[in-house]
Design a protein around this motif. Structure first.
Motif, PDB file in Angstrom:
ATOM      1  N   ALA A 163       0.823  -1.215   0.000  1.00 21.31           N
ATOM      2  CA  ALA A 163       0.000   0.000   0.000  1.00 21.31           C
ATOM      3  C   ALA A 163       0.852   1.258   0.000  1.00 21.31           C
ATOM      4  O   ALA A 163       0.457   2.285  -0.555  1.00 21.31           O
ATOM      5  CB  ALA A 163      -0.940  -0.010   1.200  1.00 21.31           C
ATOM      6  N   ASP A 164       2.035   1.219   0.644  1.00 19.21           N
ATOM      7  CA  ASP A 164       2.911   2.395   0.721  1.00 19.21           C
ATOM      8  C   ASP A 164       4.109   2.273  -0.230  1.00 19.21           C
ATOM      9  O   ASP A 164       5.180   2.839   0.031  1.00 19.21           O
ATOM     10  CB  ASP A 164       3.414   2.587   2.154  1.00 19.21           C
ATOM     11  N   SER A 202       5.670   8.218  -5.187  1.00 17.85           N
ATOM     12  CA  SER A 202       4.829   7.366  -4.357  1.00 17.85           C
ATOM     13  C   SER A 202       3.776   6.684  -5.202  1.00 17.85           C
ATOM     14  O   SER A 202       3.173   7.289  -6.108  1.00 17.85           O
ATOM     15  CB  SER A 202       4.168   8.195  -3.257  1.00 17.85           C
ATOM     16  N   SER A 212       1.171   5.106  -3.690  1.00 20.40           N
ATOM     17  CA  SER A 212      -0.009   4.967  -2.840  1.00 20.40           C
ATOM     18  C   SER A 212      -1.192   5.714  -3.451  1.00 20.40           C
ATOM     19  O   SER A 212      -1.018   6.687  -4.195  1.00 20.40           O
ATOM     20  CB  SER A 212       0.292   5.512  -1.442  1.00 20.40           C
TER      21      SER A 212
END
Length: 228
Positions: free
Chosen positions: A42-43, A62, A64
């Motif tokens: 998820a991250d 990122s 996410s």
């Protein structure tokens, strides 16, 4: 930026296209598509690195908040398909390129050098057990025409039926005109207007004009030579 490379999180294998990534110029984006071998955390984040003016350059993006979008897989497949077809320029055998292109294009339903899309109607109009029959389909008259005025009331009783046929009137050796006549009433055929141009006559006229022009040029040339 040159020597661009993408680093994925540890344990994640990705297939990125185009590969290698093209150079990045000021004001121009670099777009690539990647397919990962497994689910990303998820991250998760990815790092893009390169060199500019001899110095190392890096950015971390990122991953996410990403959403699943329909069609993303096809975007990646198109870029991979382009890379496979470009292998022909590197000396890869044609058969190997064709086999890989077919495998990918059929898996993702893509149009390629070797595949195309065909529309198939899943709802057939004619049931399988119904026999195939042949018949004539009525056609429309030209704009402004009235069927009864052209063919008469008797013919208007069954327009487009099988009893009407296209016949040709005229003696042997003469140009014949198409007429629409009832097979049972061939005494009074109706001659339809002819709209085609006399192409053969125009061709012959043009050739004769060219011959006359050439003869005049030769005569003028010889006349000028005698005067000299």
């Amino acid at each position: 930026l040159t020597d661009l490379a993408v680093d994925w999180p540890a344990g994640v294998e990705a297939e990125t296209y185009p590969s290698p990534l093209p150079d990045l110029y000021a004001g121009e984006p670099v777009v690539f598509a990647a397919s990962t071998s497994g689910a990303l955390p998820a991250d998760a984040s990815m790092r893009i690195s390169g060199r500019t003016a001899g110095q190392a350059w890096t950015r971390t993006l990122s991953l996410s908040g990403r959403d699943d979008r329909p069609g993303v897989a096809a975007v990646w497949a198109r870029r991979k398909l382009a890379a496979i077809e470009n292998l022909r320029l590197d000396g890869t055998p044609q058969e190997a390129v064709r086999a890989e292109s077919l495998k990918l294009a059929l898996a993702y339903q893509l149009v390629s050098r070797y595949t195309s899309l065909i529309a198939i109607d899943p709802m057939p109009v004619r049931p399988v057990e119904t026999p195939v029959v042949r018949g004539e389909v009525p056609t429309n008259l030209p704009d402004g025409w009235v069927y009864e005025s052209v063919f008469g009331s008797k013919r208007a009783a069954a327009p487009g039926s099988a009893q009407y046929a296209v016949a040709r009137a005229g003696n042997a050796g003469t140009a014949s005109a198409p007429v629409l006549a009832d097979q049972g009433l061939t005494q009074n055929p109706i001659v339809l207007p002819q709209t085609a141009t006399p192409a053969e006559l125009k061709l012959i006229t043009g050739l004769l004009a060219m011959l006359v022009a050439i003869a005049l040029l030769v005569w003028q040339f010889r006349r000028g030579g005698r005067r000299a």
